[in-house]
Design an enzyme around this catalytic site. Structure first.
Site, PDB file in Angstrom:
ATOM      1  N   LYS A   1       0.861  -1.189   0.000  1.00  0.00           N
ATOM      2  CA  LYS A   1       0.000   0.000   0.000  1.00  0.00           C
ATOM      3  C   LYS A   1       0.898   1.240   0.000  1.00  0.00           C
ATOM      4  CE  LYS A   1      -4.192   1.400   2.431  1.00  0.00           C
ATOM      5  NZ  LYS A   1      -4.979   1.830   1.299  1.00  0.00           N
TER       6      LYS A   1
HETATM    7  C1  PLP Z   1      -6.455  -0.126  -3.832  1.00  0.00           C
HETATM    8  C2  PLP Z   1      -7.233  -0.659  -2.682  1.00  0.00           C
HETATM    9  N1  PLP Z   1      -7.909  -1.809  -2.841  1.00  0.00           N
HETATM   10  C3  PLP Z   1      -8.636  -2.330  -1.839  1.00  0.00           C
HETATM   11  C4  PLP Z   1      -8.717  -1.698  -0.610  1.00  0.00           C
HETATM   12  C5  PLP Z   1      -9.523  -2.317   0.493  1.00  0.00           C
HETATM   13  O1  PLP Z   1      -8.671  -2.802   1.501  1.00  0.00           O
HETATM   14  P1  PLP Z   1      -9.145  -2.901   3.006  1.00  0.00           P
HETATM   15  O2  PLP Z   1     -10.389  -3.683   3.006  1.00  0.00           O
HETATM   16  O3  PLP Z   1      -8.028  -3.579   3.701  1.00  0.00           O
HETATM   17  O4  PLP Z   1      -9.373  -1.509   3.474  1.00  0.00           O
HETATM   18  C6  PLP Z   1      -8.028  -0.505  -0.402  1.00  0.00           C
HETATM   19  C7  PLP Z   1      -8.052   0.159   0.903  1.00  0.00           C
HETATM   20  O5  PLP Z   1      -7.108   0.102   1.640  1.00  0.00           O
HETATM   21  C8  PLP Z   1      -7.257   0.021  -1.454  1.00  0.00           C
HETATM   22  O6  PLP Z   1      -6.601   1.155  -1.294  1.00  0.00           O
END
Ligand code: PLP
Length: 307
Positions: free
Chosen positions: A160
């Site tokens: 991330k």
């Molecule tokens: C690109 C992306 N995909 C999916 C998610 C969903 O992830 P999570 O459920 O861990 O928040 C996020 C959020 O963090 C994201 O930034």
């Protein structure tokens, strides 16, 4: 989007500092080259006080994102867990969004970030449903973006990293400028990947599916939570790739994410999805609310109380 309301404290480099003192120099390395990794975590109001949802899983992902980028964090998972708990206690909000961030700081410029000092912060603010309360209730309208999702040969999507979100921002802006609420990104093979900040699921004839991690997505923690719920609810689940047109012909489509929660998608590229009822999405939304609020038996271990 949200206008940030200042709170009392931010955790910065090992201590809680006053909100206005959590500042950086304009020559902070990460501002120029996008070398920052972050997390998005929610703390929910429960009958026992504020509880942070799946904190350790988020912090594990944070440490893994840093590892992918050779970023040496001077804090352990335990220290970061304590930082999050201390921060929630210090700010006194019953519910909030937490943002751990590690970035290349001030002191060196140039494209080798390993020379710059690493700084770590955890901030929090009050943030309602990312795609709006109305979106959670009635569904949002999504546009399949002309931008392709970054893939692991370019920028590893499972880390991330702030740089990935330039790709997300291009897709989001395109969707909003075209009058939609949110984007859906395809991967470089032309299959559905995810939203700019959400994973995506489809339901067809009572089979629920989501793209596999190999499709170039962030492995969402809400995605994982939903996958566990599908087993609890004895629903048929598959991790498989699907095309844009399979979205159009789905019975239900929904986003998952810490910020967005579980949000139905009522329209993709101008095509209404299903009948406008979201029976499976609704079941999952109810279960998610129960889990995050400490009302789901057997899932208490997902909560870290900051009381
Ligand atoms: C690109 C992306 N995909 C999916 C998610 C969903 O992830 P999570 O459920 O861990 O928040 C996020 C959020 O963090 C994201 O930034």
């Amino acid at each position: 989007m949200v206008a940030i309301q200042p709170l009392a404290k931010i955790w910065l480099d090992g201590q809680l500092v006053d909100w206005d003192r959590a500042q950086v120099h304009v020559l902070t390395h990460a501002l120029h080259y996008g070398y920052a990794v972050f997390e998005g975590i929610r703390c929910h109001a429960t009958s026992r006080g504020p509880a942070i949802f799946r904190l350790d899983e988020h912090l594990e992902r944070f440490l893994n994102s840093a590892k992918v980028y050779r970023m040496k964090l001077p804090y352990s998972l335990e220290q970061l867990r304590q930082a999050c708990v201390d921060l929630v206690r210090a700010n006194g909000l019953p519910a909030a969004y937490l943002r751990p961030l590690a970035f290349s700081g001030y002191g060196e410029m140039g494209l080798d970030p390993t020379k710059a000092p690493v700084q770590v912060a955890v901030a929090m603010w009050s943030w309602g449903a990312y795609l709006g309360e109305a979106g959670q209730e009635h569904g949002v309208r999504a546009l399949v973006s002309s931008w392709t999702r970054v893939d692991s040969r370019m920028l590893p999507p499972q880390a991330k990293c702030a740089a990935n979100y330039a790709n997300s921002a291009l897709a989001k802006m395109e969707a909003v400028a075209a009058g939609y609420d949110e984007a859906i990104l395809l991967n470089s093979a032309g299959m559905v990947a995810e939203g700019p900040g959400e994973n995506i699921f489809r339901v067809k004839k009572d089979v629920v599916s989501t793209p596999p991690a190999s499709s170039g997505i962030l492995r969402g923690i809400t995605r994982d939570t939903v996958i566990e719920f599908l087993a609890d609810e004895h629903l048929v689940f598959r991790r498989n790739d699907f095309t844009r047109e399979e979205l159009f012909t789905s019975d239900e489509v929904f986003y998952t994410g810490t910020a967005a929660g579980i949000t139905p998608i009522r329209e993709v590229d101008g095509r209404p999805i299903g009948t406008g009822d979201y029976p499976i999405t609704r079941r999952l939304q109810r279960r998610y609310a129960a889990a995050t609020e400490g009302r789901l038996p057997g899932r208490e271990g997902w909560l870290t109380y900051a009381t």
